[in-house]
Write a protein that holds these residues in place. Sequence first.
Motif, PDB file in Angstrom:
ATOM      1  N   GLY A   1      -5.156  38.634  91.574  1.00 12.28           N
ATOM      2  CA  GLY A   1      -5.013  39.765  90.832  1.00 12.28           C
ATOM      3  C   GLY A   1      -6.341  40.249  90.421  1.00 12.28           C
ATOM      4  O   GLY A   1      -7.265  40.233  91.054  1.00 12.28           O
ATOM      5  N   ILE A   2      -6.636  40.493  88.901  1.00  9.15           N
ATOM      6  CA  ILE A   2      -7.789  40.688  88.402  1.00  9.15           C
ATOM      7  C   ILE A   2      -8.728  39.486  88.312  1.00  9.15           C
ATOM      8  O   ILE A   2      -9.842  39.454  87.959  1.00  9.15           O
ATOM      9  CB  ILE A   2      -7.630  41.348  87.234  1.00  9.15           C
ATOM     10  N   GLY A   3      -8.045  38.316  88.678  1.00  9.93           N
ATOM     11  CA  GLY A   3      -9.021  36.951  88.482  1.00  9.93           C
ATOM     12  C   GLY A   3     -10.272  37.143  89.054  1.00  9.93           C
ATOM     13  O   GLY A   3     -11.391  36.905  88.479  1.00  9.93           O
TER      14      GLY A   3
ATOM     15  N   ALA B   1      -7.369  33.599  87.325  1.00  6.88           N
ATOM     16  CA  ALA B   1      -5.823  33.724  86.959  1.00  6.88           C
ATOM     17  C   ALA B   1      -5.011  33.430  88.281  1.00  6.88           C
ATOM     18  O   ALA B   1      -5.564  33.995  89.378  1.00  6.88           O
ATOM     19  CB  ALA B   1      -5.311  34.583  86.216  1.00  6.88           C
ATOM     20  N   LEU B   2      -4.089  32.726  88.097  1.00  2.88           N
ATOM     21  CA  LEU B   2      -3.158  32.713  89.373  1.00  2.88           C
ATOM     22  C   LEU B   2      -1.940  33.386  89.326  1.00  2.88           C
ATOM     23  O   LEU B   2      -1.189  33.276  88.261  1.00  2.88           O
ATOM     24  CB  LEU B   2      -3.068  31.103  89.770  1.00  2.88           C
ATOM     25  N   GLY B   3      -1.449  33.929  90.134  1.00  2.00           N
ATOM     26  CA  GLY B   3      -0.003  34.593  90.145  1.00  2.00           C
ATOM     27  C   GLY B   3      -0.224  35.672  90.847  1.00  2.00           C
ATOM     28  O   GLY B   3      -1.114  36.656  90.753  1.00  2.00           O
ATOM     29  N   ASP B   4       0.792  35.967  92.042  1.00  8.14           N
ATOM     30  CA  ASP B   4       0.655  37.101  93.053  1.00  8.14           C
ATOM     31  C   ASP B   4       1.985  37.390  93.185  1.00  8.14           C
ATOM     32  O   ASP B   4       2.882  36.595  93.945  1.00  8.14           O
ATOM     33  CB  ASP B   4      -0.232  36.692  94.075  1.00  8.14           C
ATOM     34  N   PRO B   5       2.563  38.743  93.220  1.00  7.56           N
ATOM     35  CA  PRO B   5       3.769  39.036  93.647  1.00  7.56           C
ATOM     36  C   PRO B   5       4.161  38.526  95.186  1.00  7.56           C
ATOM     37  O   PRO B   5       5.442  38.532  95.281  1.00  7.56           O
ATOM     38  CB  PRO B   5       3.856  40.553  93.508  1.00  7.56           C
TER      39      PRO B   5
ATOM     40  N   PRO C   1      -9.923  32.503  81.088  1.00  9.86           N
ATOM     41  CA  PRO C   1      -9.509  33.654  80.204  1.00  9.86           C
ATOM     42  C   PRO C   1      -8.049  33.396  79.968  1.00  9.86           C
ATOM     43  O   PRO C   1      -7.143  32.851  80.849  1.00  9.86           O
ATOM     44  CB  PRO C   1      -9.762  34.780  80.880  1.00  9.86           C
ATOM     45  N   VAL C   2      -7.524  33.616  78.725  1.00  9.76           N
ATOM     46  CA  VAL C   2      -6.008  33.485  78.602  1.00  9.76           C
ATOM     47  C   VAL C   2      -4.974  34.219  79.448  1.00  9.76           C
ATOM     48  O   VAL C   2      -3.915  33.820  79.771  1.00  9.76           O
ATOM     49  CB  VAL C   2      -5.816  33.564  76.966  1.00  9.76           C
ATOM     50  N   HIS C   3      -5.576  35.381  79.770  1.00  3.43           N
ATOM     51  CA  HIS C   3      -4.660  36.216  80.544  1.00  3.43           C
ATOM     52  C   HIS C   3      -4.271  35.706  81.848  1.00  3.43           C
ATOM     53  O   HIS C   3      -4.888  35.136  82.474  1.00  3.43           O
ATOM     54  CB  HIS C   3      -5.457  37.620  80.674  1.00  3.43           C
ATOM     55  N   GLY C   4      -3.378  36.563  82.275  1.00  2.00           N
ATOM     56  CA  GLY C   4      -2.839  36.242  83.942  1.00  2.00           C
ATOM     57  C   GLY C   4      -3.629  37.043  84.857  1.00  2.00           C
ATOM     58  O   GLY C   4      -4.725  37.668  84.633  1.00  2.00           O
ATOM     59  N   SER C   5      -3.073  37.183  86.029  1.00  2.00           N
ATOM     60  CA  SER C   5      -3.617  37.951  87.084  1.00  2.00           C
ATOM     61  C   SER C   5      -3.414  39.547  86.962  1.00  2.00           C
ATOM     62  O   SER C   5      -4.070  40.100  87.960  1.00  2.00           O
ATOM     63  CB  SER C   5      -3.142  37.324  88.340  1.00  2.00           C
ATOM     64  N   ALA C   6      -2.599  39.889  86.097  1.00  2.00           N
ATOM     65  CA  ALA C   6      -2.340  41.367  85.824  1.00  2.00           C
ATOM     66  C   ALA C   6      -2.235  42.459  87.138  1.00  2.00           C
ATOM     67  O   ALA C   6      -3.136  43.164  87.522  1.00  2.00           O
ATOM     68  CB  ALA C   6      -3.270  41.929  84.903  1.00  2.00           C
TER      69      ALA C   6
ATOM     70  N   ILE D   1     -10.726  48.157  86.203  1.00  2.00           N
ATOM     71  CA  ILE D   1     -10.358  48.668  84.349  1.00  2.00           C
ATOM     72  C   ILE D   1     -10.137  47.243  83.867  1.00  2.00           C
ATOM     73  O   ILE D   1      -9.911  47.369  82.683  1.00  2.00           O
ATOM     74  CB  ILE D   1      -9.213  49.548  84.527  1.00  2.00           C
ATOM     75  N   ALA D   2      -9.941  46.264  84.438  1.00  2.00           N
ATOM     76  CA  ALA D   2      -9.650  44.859  83.621  1.00  2.00           C
ATOM     77  C   ALA D   2     -10.881  44.345  82.721  1.00  2.00           C
ATOM     78  O   ALA D   2     -12.080  44.745  83.231  1.00  2.00           O
ATOM     79  CB  ALA D   2      -9.465  43.757  84.685  1.00  2.00           C
ATOM     80  N   ASN D   3     -10.394  44.125  81.602  1.00  2.00           N
ATOM     81  CA  ASN D   3     -11.409  43.879  80.648  1.00  2.00           C
ATOM     82  C   ASN D   3     -12.260  42.625  80.910  1.00  2.00           C
ATOM     83  O   ASN D   3     -11.544  41.426  81.202  1.00  2.00           O
ATOM     84  CB  ASN D   3     -10.988  43.514  79.240  1.00  2.00           C
ATOM     85  N   PRO D   4     -13.263  42.585  81.093  1.00  2.00           N
ATOM     86  CA  PRO D   4     -14.116  41.246  81.646  1.00  2.00           C
ATOM     87  C   PRO D   4     -14.636  40.354  80.415  1.00  2.00           C
ATOM     88  O   PRO D   4     -15.009  39.260  80.645  1.00  2.00           O
ATOM     89  CB  PRO D   4     -15.316  41.735  82.304  1.00  2.00           C
TER      90      PRO D   4
HETATM   91  N1  LIG Z   1      -3.453  30.936  83.799  1.00  2.00           N
HETATM   92  C1  LIG Z   1      -2.865  31.665  84.267  1.00  2.00           C
HETATM   93  O1  LIG Z   1      -3.384  31.693  85.842  1.00  2.00           O
HETATM   94  C2  LIG Z   1      -1.849  32.616  84.335  1.00  2.00           C
HETATM   95  C3  LIG Z   1      -1.556  32.960  82.803  1.00  2.00           C
HETATM   96  C4  LIG Z   1      -0.595  33.948  82.496  1.00  2.00           C
HETATM   97  C5  LIG Z   1       0.127  34.451  83.555  1.00  2.00           C
HETATM   98  N2  LIG Z   1      -0.216  34.175  84.803  1.00  2.00           N
HETATM   99  C6  LIG Z   1       0.414  35.011  86.089  1.00  2.00           C
HETATM  100  O2  LIG Z   1      -0.201  36.283  86.114  1.00  2.00           O
HETATM  101  C7  LIG Z   1       0.899  37.164  86.559  1.00  2.00           C
HETATM  102  C8  LIG Z   1       1.149  38.320  85.805  1.00  2.00           C
HETATM  103  O3  LIG Z   1       1.456  38.008  84.284  1.00  2.00           O
HETATM  104  P1  LIG Z   1       1.960  38.905  83.151  1.00  2.00           P
HETATM  105  O4  LIG Z   1       2.041  39.980  83.414  1.00  2.00           O
HETATM  106  O5  LIG Z   1       2.781  38.097  82.306  1.00  2.00           O
HETATM  107  O6  LIG Z   1       0.678  38.463  82.107  1.00  2.00           O
HETATM  108  P2  LIG Z   1      -0.880  39.037  82.292  1.00  2.00           P
HETATM  109  O7  LIG Z   1      -1.653  38.209  81.410  1.00  2.00           O
HETATM  110  O8  LIG Z   1      -1.367  39.346  83.555  1.00  2.00           O
HETATM  111  O9  LIG Z   1      -0.650  40.850  81.785  1.00  2.00           O
HETATM  112  C9  LIG Z   1      -0.001  40.888  80.377  1.00  2.00           C
HETATM  113  C10 LIG Z   1      -0.398  42.414  79.946  1.00  2.00           C
HETATM  114  O10 LIG Z   1      -1.797  42.008  79.464  1.00  2.00           O
HETATM  115  C11 LIG Z   1      -2.651  42.988  80.285  1.00  2.00           C
HETATM  116  N3  LIG Z   1      -4.002  42.480  80.468  1.00  2.00           N
HETATM  117  C12 LIG Z   1      -4.134  41.116  80.992  1.00  2.00           C
HETATM  118  N4  LIG Z   1      -5.423  40.929  81.129  1.00  2.00           N
HETATM  119  C13 LIG Z   1      -5.978  41.947  80.943  1.00  2.00           C
HETATM  120  C14 LIG Z   1      -7.475  42.369  80.992  1.00  2.00           C
HETATM  121  N5  LIG Z   1      -8.296  41.658  81.386  1.00  2.00           N
HETATM  122  N6  LIG Z   1      -7.832  43.439  80.660  1.00  2.00           N
HETATM  123  C15 LIG Z   1      -7.040  44.401  80.280  1.00  2.00           C
HETATM  124  N7  LIG Z   1      -5.692  44.135  80.054  1.00  2.00           N
HETATM  125  C16 LIG Z   1      -5.221  42.831  80.529  1.00  2.00           C
HETATM  126  C17 LIG Z   1      -1.857  43.623  81.356  1.00  2.00           C
HETATM  127  O11 LIG Z   1      -2.177  44.613  81.891  1.00  2.00           O
HETATM  128  C18 LIG Z   1      -0.497  43.439  80.899  1.00  2.00           C
HETATM  129  O12 LIG Z   1       0.081  44.693  80.145  1.00  2.00           O
HETATM  130  C19 LIG Z   1       2.191  36.383  86.738  1.00  2.00           C
HETATM  131  O13 LIG Z   1       2.158  35.929  88.112  1.00  2.00           O
HETATM  132  C20 LIG Z   1       1.872  35.204  85.848  1.00  2.00           C
HETATM  133  O14 LIG Z   1       2.752  34.046  86.386  1.00  2.00           O
HETATM  134  C21 LIG Z   1      -1.140  33.288  85.067  1.00  2.00           C
END
Ligand SMILES: NC(=O)c1ccc[n+]([C@@H]2O[C@H](COP(=O)([O-])OP(=O)(O)OC[C@H]3O[C@@H](n4cnc5c(N)ncnc54)[C@H](O)[C@@H]3O)[C@@H](O)[C@H]2O)c1
Length: 361
Positions: A14-16, A76-80, A284-289, A297-300
């Motif tokens: 994803g955005i990773g 981040a890891l996670g892909d549909p 980063p805490v976020h997932g692969s969005a 557009i992802a926040n770096p």
């Molecule tokens: N440690 C990891 O690798 C990890 C952690 C969490 C989720 N995941 C995976 O990621 C995938 C998506 O999961 P999710 O949607 O629940 O969580 P997510 O963190 O990917 O997204 C959650 C929300 O936050 C926003 N967001 C996340 N990162 C952003 C960024 N850098 N800039 C701007 N907006 C951001 C997204 O657009 C979404 O609205 C799933 O496959 C999940 O399993 C992986």
Amino acid sequence: MGARRKIAVLGGDGIGPSVIEEARKLLEVYRDKAGLPLDLWELDLGADRFLRDGTTFPKEIQVAIQLECSAVLLGALGDPRVPNLEHARDILFGMRFGFDLYANIRPVRALHDRLVPLKGRSARDVDFVVFRENTEGIYVGMGGQFKRGTPDEVAINEDLNTRKGVERIIRAAFEWAKTRGKTKVTMADKSNAMRHAHELWLRVFHEVATQYPGIEARHLYVDALCLMLVQDPSQFQVIVTNNLFGDIVTDLGAAFQGGLGMAASANVHASATPERGKVPLFEPVHGSAPPLAGKDIANPFAALLTAGMLLGHLGWPAEEARIERWVTKAIEEEACTVDVGGKLGTRAASAWVRERIAAEL
Ligand SMILES: NC(=O)c1ccc[n+]([C@@H]2O[C@H](COP(=O)([O-])OP(=O)(O)OC[C@H]3O[C@@H](n4cnc5c(N)ncnc54)[C@H](O)[C@@H]3O)[C@@H](O)[C@H]2O)c1
């Protein structure tokens, strides 16, 4: 500058890859302009690789990381396209469990008043760190399903808590507080309802606390903690909790600092002396969005702040502070992505910070 430090870099899904690319460019500036002895080793792992040839996390890569690397930087890891997340589980758990990275450390610091969504609160009120237990609890995958798909179906996930596991994360939180001059550690559990497992947490917390007389040890049920965090986050400095509650509380914390695009984390095997093979993992805490992927557009900034935590951990705390200072400045000047009030894309926001850091080095 000392011995060379090899960093395994894994963008993931994803955005990773796009945010980790920006973190990598920042580390390259440190290597090329400031002479930090960093060697970056790109790993081709993630959903694309899995779909190409079935590879998830080969043993030889795991061993090479353990023998050669000082840290791992992961997107981040996670892909549909991989609905059961097989590759993600193997890679993430392969490192978290394989390297025994029991402490997930997540700073929750707001860098600008604009980012704080709490009424009447400012950035000054949001500055705490969460120590989430990372190798036990309900996430160990013990359990099973019985009579699956029938009206009598039973589904069980066991909550695993060991004395050793509970004690070491609680101690890590107190040690972190002590070395940084913090005076309060809060432990959150649900010992009123989960009488066996969380009584262990409560008992061990009180025991360990006696060894840190200068630090106020406070116990809260996790539901009360969530309420108090929203009412007044400034009363917290260090929070320690289990794997499940830590997962939830830290996303709540991320909301106080501008969202997931601003939240950095480290996964470490916290010990007084570095232990071979327990290679820390920064992400980063976020997932692969997936909906944001490929759109610039992802926040770096979560990834840049994570690179800062990595440098701090490897012995360059002034550089961690410098990165945070320039990310703060970028937020102030609105040189940032739309999720935090700017108009720039991923690459431009990252370049704004990187170029200013490069000019200072
Ligand atoms: N440690 C990891 O690798 C990890 C952690 C969490 C989720 N995941 C995976 O990621 C995938 C998506 O999961 P999710 O949607 O629940 O969580 P997510 O963190 O990917 O997204 C959650 C929300 O936050 C926003 N967001 C996340 N990162 C952003 C960024 N850098 N800039 C701007 N907006 C951001 C997204 O657009 C979404 O609205 C799933 O496959 C999940 O399993 C992986």
